[in-house]
Design a protein around this motif. Structure first.
Motif, PDB file in Angstrom:
ATOM      1  N   LYS A 124       0.818  -1.208   0.000  1.00 40.69           N
ATOM      2  CA  LYS A 124       0.000   0.000   0.000  1.00 40.69           C
ATOM      3  C   LYS A 124       0.852   1.259   0.000  1.00 40.69           C
ATOM      4  O   LYS A 124       1.974   1.274   0.506  1.00 40.69           O
ATOM      5  CB  LYS A 124      -0.934   0.006   1.209  1.00 40.69           C
ATOM      6  CG  LYS A 124      -1.950  -1.128   1.187  1.00 40.69           C
ATOM      7  CD  LYS A 124      -2.954  -0.963   2.316  1.00 40.69           C
ATOM      8  CE  LYS A 124      -4.044  -2.015   2.237  1.00 40.69           C
ATOM      9  NZ  LYS A 124      -5.061  -1.822   3.290  1.00 40.69           N
ATOM     10  N   LYS A 125       0.271   2.331  -0.563  1.00 41.28           N
ATOM     11  CA  LYS A 125       0.957   3.611  -0.619  1.00 41.28           C
ATOM     12  C   LYS A 125       1.241   4.154   0.788  1.00 41.28           C
ATOM     13  O   LYS A 125       2.323   4.611   1.086  1.00 41.28           O
ATOM     14  CB  LYS A 125       0.112   4.606  -1.411  1.00 41.28           C
ATOM     15  CG  LYS A 125       0.730   5.990  -1.546  1.00 41.28           C
ATOM     16  CD  LYS A 125       1.956   5.957  -2.426  1.00 41.28           C
ATOM     17  CE  LYS A 125       1.608   5.546  -3.840  1.00 41.28           C
ATOM     18  NZ  LYS A 125       2.780   5.557  -4.731  1.00 41.28           N
ATOM     19  N   GLY A 126       0.236   4.067   1.655  1.00 43.06           N
ATOM     20  CA  GLY A 126       0.413   4.572   3.014  1.00 43.06           C
ATOM     21  C   GLY A 126       0.792   3.489   3.992  1.00 43.06           C
ATOM     22  O   GLY A 126       0.251   3.410   5.103  1.00 43.06           O
ATOM     23  N   SER A 127       1.737   2.632   3.584  1.00 41.75           N
ATOM     24  CA  SER A 127       2.091   1.474   4.412  1.00 41.75           C
ATOM     25  C   SER A 127       2.653   1.869   5.772  1.00 41.75           C
ATOM     26  O   SER A 127       2.355   1.233   6.783  1.00 41.75           O
ATOM     27  CB  SER A 127       3.097   0.595   3.670  1.00 41.75           C
ATOM     28  OG  SER A 127       4.281   1.316   3.368  1.00 41.75           O
ATOM     29  N   VAL A 128       3.460   2.921   5.806  1.00 40.64           N
ATOM     30  CA  VAL A 128       4.078   3.329   7.069  1.00 40.64           C
ATOM     31  C   VAL A 128       3.004   3.752   8.066  1.00 40.64           C
ATOM     32  O   VAL A 128       3.009   3.328   9.236  1.00 40.64           O
ATOM     33  CB  VAL A 128       5.078   4.475   6.837  1.00 40.64           C
ATOM     34  CG1 VAL A 128       5.616   4.987   8.176  1.00 40.64           C
ATOM     35  CG2 VAL A 128       6.223   4.006   5.958  1.00 40.64           C
ATOM     36  N   GLN A 129       2.066   4.576   7.605  1.00 43.65           N
ATOM     37  CA  GLN A 129       0.996   5.024   8.488  1.00 43.65           C
ATOM     38  C   GLN A 129       0.118   3.860   8.925  1.00 43.65           C
ATOM     39  O   GLN A 129      -0.288   3.773  10.085  1.00 43.65           O
ATOM     40  CB  GLN A 129       0.133   6.083   7.791  1.00 43.65           C
ATOM     41  CG  GLN A 129       0.852   7.394   7.497  1.00 43.65           C
ATOM     42  CD  GLN A 129       1.589   7.374   6.179  1.00 43.65           C
ATOM     43  OE1 GLN A 129       1.916   6.311   5.633  1.00 43.65           O
ATOM     44  NE2 GLN A 129       1.874   8.560   5.641  1.00 43.65           N
ATOM     45  N   GLU A 130      -0.165   2.937   7.992  1.00 47.52           N
ATOM     46  CA  GLU A 130      -1.012   1.801   8.345  1.00 47.52           C
ATOM     47  C   GLU A 130      -0.323   0.890   9.350  1.00 47.52           C
ATOM     48  O   GLU A 130      -0.967   0.370  10.275  1.00 47.52           O
ATOM     49  CB  GLU A 130      -1.374   1.008   7.090  1.00 47.52           C
ATOM     50  CG  GLU A 130      -2.329  -0.142   7.385  1.00 47.52           C
ATOM     51  CD  GLU A 130      -2.891  -0.780   6.144  1.00 47.52           C
ATOM     52  OE1 GLU A 130      -3.999  -0.375   5.709  1.00 47.52           O
ATOM     53  OE2 GLU A 130      -2.218  -1.670   5.581  1.00 47.52           O
ATOM     54  N   MET A 131       0.958   0.696   9.214  1.00 48.26           N
ATOM     55  CA  MET A 131       1.683  -0.153  10.166  1.00 48.26           C
ATOM     56  C   MET A 131       1.681   0.455  11.561  1.00 48.26           C
ATOM     57  O   MET A 131       1.599  -0.260  12.560  1.00 48.26           O
ATOM     58  CB  MET A 131       3.106  -0.388   9.666  1.00 48.26           C
ATOM     59  CG  MET A 131       3.189  -1.308   8.464  1.00 48.26           C
ATOM     60  SD  MET A 131       4.883  -1.563   7.887  1.00 48.26           S
ATOM     61  CE  MET A 131       4.616  -2.612   6.446  1.00 48.26           C
ATOM     62  N   ARG A 132       1.770   1.779  11.626  1.00 46.41           N
ATOM     63  CA  ARG A 132       1.686   2.435  12.943  1.00 46.41           C
ATOM     64  C   ARG A 132       0.297   2.238  13.533  1.00 46.41           C
ATOM     65  O   ARG A 132       0.141   2.024  14.743  1.00 46.41           O
ATOM     66  CB  ARG A 132       1.992   3.932  12.813  1.00 46.41           C
ATOM     67  CG  ARG A 132       3.466   4.236  12.605  1.00 46.41           C
ATOM     68  CD  ARG A 132       3.778   5.679  12.962  1.00 46.41           C
ATOM     69  NE  ARG A 132       3.073   6.611  12.116  1.00 46.41           N
ATOM     70  CZ  ARG A 132       3.559   7.133  11.001  1.00 46.41           C
ATOM     71  NH1 ARG A 132       4.784   6.799  10.609  1.00 46.41           N
ATOM     72  NH2 ARG A 132       2.866   7.986  10.286  1.00 46.41           N
ATOM     73  N   ARG A 133      -0.723   2.291  12.687  1.00 48.55           N
ATOM     74  CA  ARG A 133      -2.093   2.091  13.155  1.00 48.55           C
ATOM     75  C   ARG A 133      -2.283   0.654  13.649  1.00 48.55           C
ATOM     76  O   ARG A 133      -2.964   0.413  14.643  1.00 48.55           O
ATOM     77  CB  ARG A 133      -3.075   2.411  12.015  1.00 48.55           C
ATOM     78  CG  ARG A 133      -4.489   2.698  12.475  1.00 48.55           C
ATOM     79  CD  ARG A 133      -5.359   3.133  11.284  1.00 48.55           C
ATOM     80  NE  ARG A 133      -4.845   4.322  10.653  1.00 48.55           N
ATOM     81  CZ  ARG A 133      -5.060   5.553  11.088  1.00 48.55           C
ATOM     82  NH1 ARG A 133      -5.810   5.750  12.162  1.00 48.55           N
ATOM     83  NH2 ARG A 133      -4.555   6.599  10.451  1.00 48.55           N
ATOM     84  N   ILE A 134      -1.665  -0.283  12.962  1.00 52.49           N
ATOM     85  CA  ILE A 134      -1.732  -1.685  13.376  1.00 52.49           C
ATOM     86  C   ILE A 134      -1.103  -1.876  14.751  1.00 52.49           C
ATOM     87  O   ILE A 134      -1.661  -2.562  15.617  1.00 52.49           O
ATOM     88  CB  ILE A 134      -1.038  -2.578  12.332  1.00 52.49           C
ATOM     89  CG1 ILE A 134      -1.914  -2.693  11.078  1.00 52.49           C
ATOM     90  CG2 ILE A 134      -0.754  -3.976  12.897  1.00 52.49           C
ATOM     91  CD1 ILE A 134      -1.256  -3.428   9.917  1.00 52.49           C
ATOM     92  N   GLU A 135       0.054  -1.278  14.949  1.00 53.02           N
ATOM     93  CA  GLU A 135       0.727  -1.416  16.251  1.00 53.02           C
ATOM     94  C   GLU A 135      -0.113  -0.807  17.374  1.00 53.02           C
ATOM     95  O   GLU A 135      -0.136  -1.324  18.490  1.00 53.02           O
ATOM     96  CB  GLU A 135       2.101  -0.754  16.198  1.00 53.02           C
ATOM     97  CG  GLU A 135       3.103  -1.479  15.293  1.00 53.02           C
ATOM     98  CD  GLU A 135       3.251  -2.944  15.667  1.00 53.02           C
ATOM     99  OE1 GLU A 135       3.403  -3.233  16.877  1.00 53.02           O
ATOM    100  OE2 GLU A 135       3.203  -3.796  14.763  1.00 53.02           O
ATOM    101  N   ALA A 136      -0.806   0.279  17.070  1.00 56.40           N
ATOM    102  CA  ALA A 136      -1.685   0.891  18.076  1.00 56.40           C
ATOM    103  C   ALA A 136      -2.850  -0.042  18.405  1.00 56.40           C
ATOM    104  O   ALA A 136      -3.233  -0.197  19.570  1.00 56.40           O
ATOM    105  CB  ALA A 136      -2.202   2.232  17.567  1.00 56.40           C
ATOM    106  N   TRP A 137      -3.424  -0.656  17.368  1.00 54.57           N
ATOM    107  CA  TRP A 137      -4.530  -1.591  17.584  1.00 54.57           C
ATOM    108  C   TRP A 137      -4.091  -2.781  18.437  1.00 54.57           C
ATOM    109  O   TRP A 137      -4.844  -3.278  19.281  1.00 54.57           O
ATOM    110  CB  TRP A 137      -5.059  -2.099  16.240  1.00 54.57           C
ATOM    111  CG  TRP A 137      -6.299  -1.421  15.759  1.00 54.57           C
ATOM    112  CD1 TRP A 137      -6.437  -0.659  14.633  1.00 54.57           C
ATOM    113  CD2 TRP A 137      -7.596  -1.443  16.357  1.00 54.57           C
ATOM    114  NE1 TRP A 137      -7.722  -0.203  14.500  1.00 54.57           N
ATOM    115  CE2 TRP A 137      -8.458  -0.673  15.548  1.00 54.57           C
ATOM    116  CE3 TRP A 137      -8.111  -2.022  17.519  1.00 54.57           C
ATOM    117  CZ2 TRP A 137      -9.803  -0.473  15.850  1.00 54.57           C
ATOM    118  CZ3 TRP A 137      -9.455  -1.832  17.832  1.00 54.57           C
ATOM    119  CH2 TRP A 137     -10.284  -1.065  17.000  1.00 54.57           C
ATOM    120  N   LYS A 138      -2.889  -3.260  18.240  1.00 56.75           N
ATOM    121  CA  LYS A 138      -2.415  -4.444  18.966  1.00 56.75           C
ATOM    122  C   LYS A 138      -2.293  -4.194  20.464  1.00 56.75           C
ATOM    123  O   LYS A 138      -2.278  -5.146  21.256  1.00 56.75           O
ATOM    124  CB  LYS A 138      -1.059  -4.884  18.396  1.00 56.75           C
ATOM    125  CG  LYS A 138      -1.165  -5.522  17.000  1.00 56.75           C
ATOM    126  CD  LYS A 138       0.201  -5.781  16.398  1.00 56.75           C
ATOM    127  CE  LYS A 138       1.013  -6.740  17.246  1.00 56.75           C
ATOM    128  NZ  LYS A 138       2.332  -7.022  16.629  1.00 56.75           N
TER     129      LYS A 138
END
Length: 332
Positions: A36-50
């Motif tokens: 994804k284009k916004g992979s960095v932002q999405e990965m940060r969101r994933i870590e927050a969800w975890k």
């Protein structure tokens, strides 16, 4: 569990073997996010969800009530659009799990009523805020932070575009830079103002590295937060510099097409979301561009006539107007 997944069964498997939300997020992060284009932002969101308690639950045990409660609590802390993106990630994850991970029994628990999102931010620093911000920015010991902020305003570029800028993307002779792999998916050539050119030339002469602005995102974000804290400024994001830069381009008199060329906005509606021109500046521009003579000055000249009887006579008869002027008539 793998055998059950790829068998495509439509009944709930053994819960002991089913993925938790945290495990599913890890799988999604590894297989889907990098594309994804916004992979960095999405990965940060994933870590927050975890880190959220819901991450410990099995996927099939998550219900709409869980996410309604999450949304209610989250809205107390962050903006609607942030919550929308949080929930969108989970919704997409469930769709991928059902369609591609062999879990067709899963029902998407995030099919909630969509949150209304504001039309766009209009945050510009007020005069006293701007003074405090500039004072604390100049105190910042990392000169790279000061240069990036100035460059962001001059170019209306996004933070990621600036940090990814490479030496090979600079053309000093043509006074242009090329922002690669932008949010819209295209490369964008941007002309440089004199001040922006001074920043680029200074950096290229200062170091030999390929990255024009040699600083990590984490270091920039930390410095940005300290500046705002010391300047006692709230609700001002780095991305608001893009709004500021775009607005200043219009205030300098550039046309819509010229500004679009610099900012890379695909549509006029998106461009206008990033523009909050001060009404006083617009008034000044109107005064500065007021024609000195011609048809546009007829009304002013008419009311400047002396004595007043002459103005009245002009209103009563069309012959009082110049022959080249066609008076406006009411539509029937």
């Amino acid at each position: 569990m793998e055998a059950q997944l790829f068998a495509g069964i439509d009944t709930v498997p053994d819960l002991s073997a089913e993925l938790t939300l945290s495990e599913a997020l890890d799988k999604y992060k590894e297989e889907e996010s990098p594309n994804k284009k916004g992979s960095v932002q999405e990965m940060r969101r994933i870590e927050a969800w975890k880190k959220h308690p819901l991450a410990k639950l099995k996927l099939s045990l998550l219900t709409p009530q869980h996410f309604l409660a999450y949304r209610k609590e989250r809205l107390k802390k962050v903006a609607k659009n942030t919550v929308r993106l949080d929930l969108s990630l989970i919704s997409v994850l469930f769709k991928v799990a059902a369609d591609e991970w062999g879990m067709p029994y899963l029902k998407n628990p995030v099919s909630l009523r969509k949150l209304s999102v504001s039309k766009g931010r209009d945050r510009r620093l007020k005069d006293e805020e701007g003074t405090r911000f500039e004072r604390e920015l100049l105190k910042c010991r990392n000169v790279m932070v000061r240069l990036i902020v100035a460059f962001a305003v001059h170019t209306a570029a996004r933070q990621g575009e600036i940090l990814r800028l490479q030496r090979a993307d600079i053309n000093l002779k043509r006074r242009t830079v090329i922002f690669r792999d932008t949010k819209n998916g295209d490369d964008r050539a941007v002309p440089l103002s004199r001040d922006a050119l001074v920043i680029i030339e200074g950096l290229l002469n200062h170091h030999d590295g390929e990255q024009v602005f040699p600083i990590t995102r984490d270091a920039l974000v930390s410095a940005w937060r300290r500046i705002l804290q010391r300047a006692e400024i709230k609700n001002f994001r780095f991305h608001d510099l893009r709004h500021e830069g775009t607005t200043r381009l219009f205030e300098r008199g550039l046309t819509t097409m010229e500004v679009q060329k610099i900012t890379g906005h695909k549509t006029l509606s998106m461009l206008l979301r990033y523009t909050q021109m001060n009404v006083d500046h617009v008034v000044d521009r109107l005064d500065a561009t007021e024609p000195a003579k011609g048809l546009d000055r007829i009304a002013v000249a008419a009311f400047a006539m002396k004595p007043a009887a002459e103005a009245a006579a002009c209103a009563e008869t069309e012959e009082a107007l110049p022959k080249t002027v066609v008076p406006f008539r009411a539509r029937r």
